[in-house]
Design a protein around this motif. Structure first.
Motif, short mmCIF file in Angstrom:
data_model
loop_
_atom_site.label_atom_id
_atom_site.label_comp_id
_atom_site.label_asym_id
_atom_site.label_seq_id
_atom_site.Cartn_x
_atom_site.Cartn_y
_atom_site.Cartn_z
N SER A 40 0.82 -1.21 0.00
CA SER A 40 0.00 0.00 0.00
C SER A 40 0.86 1.26 0.00
N ALA A 41 2.00 1.21 0.67
CA ALA A 41 2.90 2.38 0.67
C ALA A 41 3.46 2.62 -0.73
N GLY A 42 3.80 1.54 -1.42
CA GLY A 42 4.30 1.67 -2.79
C GLY A 42 3.25 2.22 -3.73
N ILE A 43 2.02 1.73 -3.57
CA ILE A 43 0.92 2.26 -4.38
C ILE A 43 0.71 3.74 -4.08
N GLY A 44 0.73 4.08 -2.80
CA GLY A 44 0.59 5.48 -2.41
C GLY A 44 1.68 6.35 -3.00
N LEU A 65 -7.11 -4.06 -7.57
CA LEU A 65 -7.86 -4.24 -6.32
C LEU A 65 -8.13 -2.91 -5.62
N THR A 66 -7.19 -1.99 -5.71
CA THR A 66 -7.37 -0.69 -5.06
C THR A 66 -8.14 0.28 -5.95
N GLN A 67 -8.56 -0.19 -7.10
CA GLN A 67 -9.30 0.59 -8.08
C GLN A 67 -8.52 1.81 -8.57
N LEU A 68 -7.19 1.68 -8.58
CA LEU A 68 -6.33 2.77 -9.04
C LEU A 68 -5.76 2.53 -10.44
#
Length: 111
Positions: free
Chosen positions: A56-60, A91-94
């Motif tokens: 999640s940090a990498g996606i952020g 999955l994060t819809q990003l």
């Protein structure tokens, strides 16, 4: 995480490899994007073919990099997402937030 930088015309290509996860991985991406934008690069292609894991940090950090690029009047695109990275962004819809390409030539032509 590790990154190598190369140029193709006016596009800077960052070939990233390793784990894009909290702490070291996200710091490397943040520092690299800050440096590239400070140098005046306006077209940045992040090649994620060597990224094996993302959290999640990498996606952020990818989202923050995209926002920073837009604020600096630059564009950032993603290239060669492996299945794990693609699945995490889905999955994060990003996933739709990013311009994602599987072919470098096509990605370069879209700048």
């Amino acid at each position: 995480m590790h990154g190598e930088v190369r140029k193709s015309g006016d596009v800077l290509i960052a070939d990233l490899s390793g784990r894009l996860v909290a702490d070291v991985g996200t710091e490397i991406l943040r520092e690299a994007m800050n440096e590239l934008l400070a140098e005046g690069w306006k077209q940045i292609l992040l090649n994620l073919s060597g990224v094996t894991t993302i959290d999640s940090a990498g996606i952020g950090e990818l989202v923050a990099s995209l926002k920073l690029a837009h604020r600096m009047d630059a564009s950032m695109k993603l290239l060669n997402l492996n299945e794990r990275v693609r699945h995490s962004l889905h999955l994060t819809q990003l996933l739709p937030v990013f311009e994602v390409y599987s072919d470098e030539g096509t990605a370069l032509s879209r700048f």
